[in-house]
Scaffold this active site. Structure first.
Site, mmCIF file in Angstrom:
data_model
loop_
_atom_site.group_PDB
_atom_site.id
_atom_site.type_symbol
_atom_site.label_atom_id
_atom_site.label_comp_id
_atom_site.label_asym_id
_atom_site.label_seq_id
_atom_site.Cartn_x
_atom_site.Cartn_y
_atom_site.Cartn_z
ATOM 1 N N LYS A 222 28.302 34.074 38.577
ATOM 2 C CA LYS A 222 28.535 34.970 37.576
ATOM 3 C C LYS A 222 27.341 35.464 36.837
ATOM 4 C CE LYS A 222 33.422 34.125 36.612
ATOM 5 N NZ LYS A 222 34.287 33.502 35.985
ATOM 6 N N ARG A 257 35.707 26.448 40.547
ATOM 7 C CA ARG A 257 36.366 27.754 41.310
ATOM 8 C C ARG A 257 35.039 28.141 41.770
ATOM 9 N NH1 ARG A 257 36.819 33.123 40.515
ATOM 10 N NH2 ARG A 257 38.491 34.220 41.435
HETATM 11 N N1 HH2 Z 1 36.991 34.271 37.511
HETATM 12 C C1 HH2 Z 1 37.353 35.330 38.172
HETATM 13 C C2 HH2 Z 1 38.427 35.587 38.530
HETATM 14 N N2 HH2 Z 1 39.604 34.754 38.340
HETATM 15 N N3 HH2 Z 1 40.132 32.695 37.670
HETATM 16 C C3 HH2 Z 1 39.895 31.536 36.791
HETATM 17 N N4 HH2 Z 1 40.968 30.556 36.446
HETATM 18 N N5 HH2 Z 1 38.572 31.255 36.362
HETATM 19 C C4 HH2 Z 1 37.544 31.939 36.435
HETATM 20 O O1 HH2 Z 1 36.717 31.932 35.710
HETATM 21 C C5 HH2 Z 1 37.795 33.362 36.944
HETATM 22 C C6 HH2 Z 1 39.198 33.452 37.836
HETATM 23 C C7 HH2 Z 1 36.162 36.351 38.478
HETATM 24 O O2 HH2 Z 1 35.328 36.027 39.490
HETATM 25 P P1 HH2 Z 1 35.702 36.570 41.076
HETATM 26 O O3 HH2 Z 1 37.067 36.633 41.564
HETATM 27 O O4 HH2 Z 1 34.625 36.164 42.000
HETATM 28 O O5 HH2 Z 1 35.306 38.225 40.979
HETATM 29 P P2 HH2 Z 1 36.269 39.392 40.683
HETATM 30 O O6 HH2 Z 1 37.135 39.411 39.693
HETATM 31 O O7 HH2 Z 1 35.439 40.721 40.645
HETATM 32 O O8 HH2 Z 1 37.229 39.510 41.976
#
Ligand code: HH2
Length: 280
Positions: A222, A257
């Site tokens: 992040k 995660r």
């Molecule tokens: N962060 C993201 C998405 N979903 N779910 C939970 N429970 N906790 C988190 O911190 C979280 C989440 C964002 O990260 P990422 O999936 O890598 O990216 P994007 O939203 O751009 O697909």
């Protein structure tokens, strides 16, 4: 934390921290820039994360980074469904990362055993779905909407506000008939929070753990990690992401995660061996 997280037919022991691998079936996720947009690539990536020691795989079809484009629930479902179905058929614990009840419902029917809702089960349709199935649930805190959440987020005491919100949402689910053992809470690192807010939430994570629900932390790659380390490319934020995962677990997180499963599993194993005095 002792006990288990009940996720459909799976019972995940909380005796050691769980590792949730991330598979974004999107063209525009901040961290992997679309490498898993093709369903076959997404399935292969989930399989290799399982081989690397992931306890569960979180499949998402809507990017939630600040400024991400809109996706209709129908498009989101078309992206994730084949991936959820195939990974669940292999016996994997599959989590569906969605804010939309129709997407979550179809994925649970296709074998997903966790619903990960970044909007914290604020939609009554999501609460009704949770009450009508036996999936595990991740209740996450987000300030506002993904498009606006980073517009000058302000809190009095960020930890108290986030913790209070999570307990209220989890309590609402229990009132609707959801067993407490199905619920995990997540402070939502980066969702309507500045770097200072993220650091405060991680530093005082024990106050969120003290509310009694197992805590999941998603800090992997992040922006705050990039800000601290000066690494602008999300894929190159591994070292900082591992530090965040270890510190979260040290402060009581039950699950992390992450994008880099093998490296995180290895780091957690060493930290745990030091804590226990045995490498077994
Ligand atoms: N962060 C993201 C998405 N979903 N779910 C939970 N429970 N906790 C988190 O911190 C979280 C989440 C964002 O990260 P990422 O999936 O890598 O990216 P994007 O939203 O751009 O697909």
């Amino acid at each position: 934390m002792q006990g288990a997280w009940l996720c459909g037919e799976h019972e995940l022991s909380l005796a050691r921290p769980l590792v949730m691998g991330i598979v974004n079936v999107t063209p525009d996720s901040f961290s992997d820039g679309g490498t898993n947009f093709d369903p076959r690539a997404a399935i292969a990536s989930g399989q290799s994360m399982l081989a690397d020691g992931a306890d569960l795989i979180d499949v998402g079809g809507e990017s939630t980074h600040p400024g991400a484009g809109e996706v209709t629930p129908a498009e989101e479902l078309a992206r994730v469904l084949p991936v959820v179905r195939d990974l669940a058929a292999l016996g994997a614990v599959v989590s569906i990362d969605t804010r939309h009840a129709e997407v979550a419902s179809a994925c649970v029917a296709a074998g997903a055993s966790v619903i990960n809702d970044v909007s914290g089960f604020s939609d009554p349709a999501m609460v009704a779905l949770a009450a009508s199935c036996d999936a595990g649930l991740v209740v996450m805190h987000m300030r506002g909407d993904p498009r606006t959440m980073q517009d000058e987020p302000r809190y009095g005491d960020v930890v108290a506000e986030v913790s209070g919100y999570l307990s209220a949402q989890a309590g609402g689910l229990e009132e609707a008939g959801v067993a407490r053992e199905r619920i995990v809470v997540d402070p939502g690192i980066g969702f309507g929070k500045t770097t200072a807010h993220n650091l405060e939430l991680l530093r005082r994570l024990e106050e969120i753990v003290a509310a009694g629900y197992p805590v999941l932390v998603g800090a992997s790659r992040k922006r705050f990690v990039g800000e601290i380390t000066g690494v602008s490319e999300p894929r190159d934020r591994l070292a900082g992401s591992i530090a965040a995962a270890l510190e979260a677990v040290e402060r009581g997180a039950s699950a992390v995660r992450v994008h880099d499963v093998a490296e995180t599993v290895a780091a957690l194993a060493v930290a745990r061996a030091i804590g226990q005095g045995t490498g077994e």
